[in-house]
Write a protein that holds these residues in place. Structure first.
Motif, PDB file in Angstrom:
ATOM      1  N   LYS A 220       0.862  -1.171   0.000  1.00 58.61           N
ATOM      2  CA  LYS A 220       0.000   0.000   0.000  1.00 58.61           C
ATOM      3  C   LYS A 220       0.900   1.224   0.000  1.00 58.61           C
ATOM      4  O   LYS A 220       1.706   1.407   0.903  1.00 58.61           O
ATOM      5  N   THR A 221       0.779   2.030  -1.054  1.00 57.76           N
ATOM      6  CA  THR A 221       1.722   3.128  -1.228  1.00 57.76           C
ATOM      7  C   THR A 221       1.177   4.481  -0.811  1.00 57.76           C
ATOM      8  O   THR A 221       1.947   5.392  -0.577  1.00 57.76           O
ATOM      9  N   GLN A 222      -0.119   4.619  -0.752  1.00 57.21           N
ATOM     10  CA  GLN A 222      -0.721   5.873  -0.303  1.00 57.21           C
ATOM     11  C   GLN A 222      -1.999   5.532   0.449  1.00 57.21           C
ATOM     12  O   GLN A 222      -2.804   4.759  -0.054  1.00 57.21           O
ATOM     13  N   PRO A 223      -2.190   6.139   1.606  1.00 58.63           N
ATOM     14  CA  PRO A 223      -3.466   5.901   2.281  1.00 58.63           C
ATOM     15  C   PRO A 223      -4.618   6.317   1.362  1.00 58.63           C
ATOM     16  O   PRO A 223      -4.578   7.369   0.748  1.00 58.63           O
ATOM     17  N   CYS A 224      -5.607   5.462   1.249  1.00 60.86           N
ATOM     18  CA  CYS A 224      -6.812   5.720   0.449  1.00 60.86           C
ATOM     19  C   CYS A 224      -6.502   5.966  -1.022  1.00 60.86           C
ATOM     20  O   CYS A 224      -7.290   6.604  -1.709  1.00 60.86           O
ATOM     21  N   GLY A 225      -5.380   5.487  -1.519  1.00 58.15           N
ATOM     22  CA  GLY A 225      -5.058   5.779  -2.894  1.00 58.15           C
ATOM     23  C   GLY A 225      -4.659   4.590  -3.714  1.00 58.15           C
ATOM     24  O   GLY A 225      -5.459   4.066  -4.474  1.00 58.15           O
TER      25      GLY A 225
END
Length: 179
Positions: free
Chosen positions: A84-89
């Motif tokens: 997961k590289t960006q929260p919520c992204g």
């Protein structure tokens, strides 16, 4: 997406006591698949960079990184790693490999679907990956399962080597709220 055409399979979380076996499988797959796409020197360099037992073991302890194994008839046949590289992204499908004797049967697509479901559960809007531009077979598979080319990138990775990749992505439909 249909079920793979072959023996029974399972996708499950990689355990620490399986890391060495996975690293050996990665080496076998890379030496089988990549000559002709990149040099053997670059293969060795990238294996050392990305598949050391210590590195994978460390990543298994990170909450935003997932290593999954593919077993076919009880034998380790492939693997995937998501981050997961960006929260919520975004979620990056950082690694996806199936041994040559199991390719063409839908197991790679099953690993992609597993990653897509994880991205959806995590509330991600996009699943993306990087693939060598000369890796035509893999690019075709990714297109078939719904990825599209976003852009090309050339990245120096050290040792005088460059990754010349496509960035491919797919939107995640029905993504939930960010956890």
């Amino acid at each position: 997406m249909s079920s793979p055409a072959g023996p029974p399979f399972a996708i499950s979380a990689l355990r620490e006591n399986e890391v060495e076996t996975l690293a050996q499988l990665a080496r076998e797959i890379w030496l089988q698949h990549y000559p002709g796409i990149i040099t053997v020197r670059q293969i060795e360099y990238m294996l050392a960079q990305r598949y050391s037992v210590a590195l994978i073991t460390e990543q298994l302890r990170e909450p935003a990184v997932w290593w999954d194994k593919l077993e076919v008839d009880g034998l380790l046949a492939g693997f995937a790693c998501c981050e997961k590289t960006q929260p919520c992204g975004d979620m990056k499908l950082d690694k996806l490999y199936v041994h040559g004797r199991y390719r063409g049967r839908g197991y790679g697509a099953a690993l992609i679907q597993h990653a897509r479901q994880r991205a959806q559960r995590e509330g991600c809007q996009r699943l993306y990956l990087q693939v060598n531009r000369g890796n035509h077979d893999s690019v075709a598979v990714y297109r078939r399962v719904g990825f599209a080319i976003e852009k090309t990138v050339k990245v120096e990775i050290g040792g005088g080597f460059v990754m010349d990749d496509f960035v491919m992505s797919m939107r995640i439909s029905g993504s939930g709220a960010c956890a």
